[in-house]
Design an enzyme around this catalytic site. Sequence first.
Site, PDB file in Angstrom:
ATOM      1  N   GLN A  79      46.955  14.300   2.370  1.00 50.36           N
ATOM      2  CA  GLN A  79      45.772  14.262   3.236  1.00 50.36           C
ATOM      3  C   GLN A  79      44.505  14.702   2.509  1.00 50.36           C
ATOM      4  O   GLN A  79      43.403  14.470   3.009  1.00 50.36           O
ATOM      5  CB  GLN A  79      45.983  15.164   4.461  1.00 50.36           C
ATOM      6  CG  GLN A  79      47.050  14.642   5.404  1.00 50.36           C
ATOM      7  CD  GLN A  79      47.152  15.533   6.617  1.00 50.36           C
ATOM      8  OE1 GLN A  79      47.866  16.524   6.602  1.00 50.36           O
ATOM      9  NE2 GLN A  79      46.421  15.194   7.677  1.00 50.36           N
ATOM     10  N   GLY A 114      48.273  22.255  10.426  1.00 49.46           N
ATOM     11  CA  GLY A 114      49.105  21.818   9.311  1.00 49.46           C
ATOM     12  C   GLY A 114      48.339  20.854   8.435  1.00 49.46           C
ATOM     13  O   GLY A 114      47.402  20.189   8.898  1.00 49.46           O
ATOM     14  N   HIS A 173      56.146  16.962  11.091  1.00 51.82           N
ATOM     15  CA  HIS A 173      54.943  16.120  11.021  1.00 51.82           C
ATOM     16  C   HIS A 173      54.396  16.107   9.591  1.00 51.82           C
ATOM     17  O   HIS A 173      54.062  15.048   9.053  1.00 51.82           O
ATOM     18  CB  HIS A 173      53.896  16.650  12.018  1.00 51.82           C
ATOM     19  CG  HIS A 173      52.580  15.954  11.941  1.00 51.82           C
ATOM     20  ND1 HIS A 173      52.117  15.125  12.938  1.00 51.82           N
ATOM     21  CD2 HIS A 173      51.616  15.955  10.978  1.00 51.82           C
ATOM     22  CE1 HIS A 173      50.930  14.640  12.579  1.00 51.82           C
ATOM     23  NE2 HIS A 173      50.598  15.132  11.400  1.00 51.82           N
ATOM     24  N   GLU A 174      54.331  17.289   8.976  1.00 58.70           N
ATOM     25  CA  GLU A 174      53.796  17.365   7.603  1.00 58.70           C
ATOM     26  C   GLU A 174      54.749  16.726   6.597  1.00 58.70           C
ATOM     27  O   GLU A 174      54.315  16.075   5.645  1.00 58.70           O
ATOM     28  CB  GLU A 174      53.495  18.820   7.223  1.00 58.70           C
ATOM     29  CG  GLU A 174      52.492  19.530   8.126  1.00 58.70           C
ATOM     30  CD  GLU A 174      51.248  18.727   8.423  1.00 58.70           C
ATOM     31  OE1 GLU A 174      50.786  17.967   7.544  1.00 58.70           O
ATOM     32  OE2 GLU A 174      50.734  18.814   9.550  1.00 58.70           O
ATOM     33  N   HIS A 232      54.181  13.118   6.213  1.00 62.03           N
ATOM     34  CA  HIS A 232      53.070  12.758   5.316  1.00 62.03           C
ATOM     35  C   HIS A 232      53.557  12.592   3.880  1.00 62.03           C
ATOM     36  O   HIS A 232      53.038  11.759   3.132  1.00 62.03           O
ATOM     37  CB  HIS A 232      51.988  13.841   5.334  1.00 62.03           C
ATOM     38  CG  HIS A 232      51.061  13.753   6.506  1.00 62.03           C
ATOM     39  ND1 HIS A 232      50.227  12.685   6.730  1.00 62.03           N
ATOM     40  CD2 HIS A 232      50.807  14.624   7.512  1.00 62.03           C
ATOM     41  CE1 HIS A 232      49.508  12.898   7.819  1.00 62.03           C
ATOM     42  NE2 HIS A 232      49.849  14.075   8.320  1.00 62.03           N
ATOM     43  N   CYS A 283      46.583  14.657  14.400  1.00 64.30           N
ATOM     44  CA  CYS A 283      46.567  14.728  12.942  1.00 64.30           C
ATOM     45  C   CYS A 283      45.124  14.694  12.455  1.00 64.30           C
ATOM     46  O   CYS A 283      44.334  13.885  12.943  1.00 64.30           O
ATOM     47  CB  CYS A 283      47.341  13.535  12.385  1.00 64.30           C
ATOM     48  SG  CYS A 283      47.430  13.492  10.595  1.00 64.30           S
ATOM     49  N   LEU A 284      44.802  15.553  11.497  1.00 64.50           N
ATOM     50  CA  LEU A 284      43.433  15.573  10.962  1.00 64.50           C
ATOM     51  C   LEU A 284      43.067  14.248  10.301  1.00 64.50           C
ATOM     52  O   LEU A 284      41.891  13.911  10.209  1.00 64.50           O
ATOM     53  CB  LEU A 284      43.277  16.726   9.964  1.00 64.50           C
ATOM     54  CG  LEU A 284      43.432  18.129  10.551  1.00 64.50           C
ATOM     55  CD1 LEU A 284      43.380  19.172   9.441  1.00 64.50           C
ATOM     56  CD2 LEU A 284      42.367  18.409  11.606  1.00 64.50           C
TER      57      LEU A 284
HETATM   58 NI    NI Z   1      49.015  14.923  10.031  1.00 63.72          NI
END
Ligand code: NI
Length: 187
Positions: free
Chosen positions: A53, A48, A143-144, A147, A101-102
């Site tokens: 991000q 995701g 989760h996204e 953000h 998370c990236l």
């Molecule tokens: Ni994330």
Amino acid sequence: MILPIYVYGSGVLREEAADVDVESIDREELRKYIEDMFETMYHADGVGLAAPQVGDSRRILVVDGSDVAEVYPELKGFKRAMVNPRVIEQSEETAEYSEGCLSVPDIHCNVIRPKKIKVRYLDADLKETEEELDGFACRMVQHELDHLDGHLFVDRVAPIRRKMIAAKLHNIAKGKARTSYKTRLEK
Ligand code: NI
């Protein structure tokens, strides 16, 4: 085009993202941008990615759970792009999953969130869609969505766990994270 991923400590990850202006947006550009987001996510082995991000404070997210469909069967074919997504219903029942998370490399923690949500969004062609999500698909999208509101999963972990990861978070915010993908840190 692969975009650099902003990491923990970057200001853009803490902003509330703005709605995409669907009246004025160039649809072809939006489609291309979404393709760039997918490419960036695949390149970093993520499932995701949200626009903040990649340094863009707009309400756009992408998810693709195909790679983990062996573990979570509900993810078979679950690839979505969501523009201006909003949760319109959520269950009282909760579920706990381990998240990563990236933007927060090398940290995984259990997070409790609503088990099911109903989300309304525009797809990559700006067609309005409503979808009920459950299981890990629901988790990925929540989760996204976080953000887009300036929240990170590490904000939601139990205080004791948070203490355990404090030094690691500090290092990421100092630019010391090691990743296989290109990152950026901008206060
Ligand atoms: Ni994330």
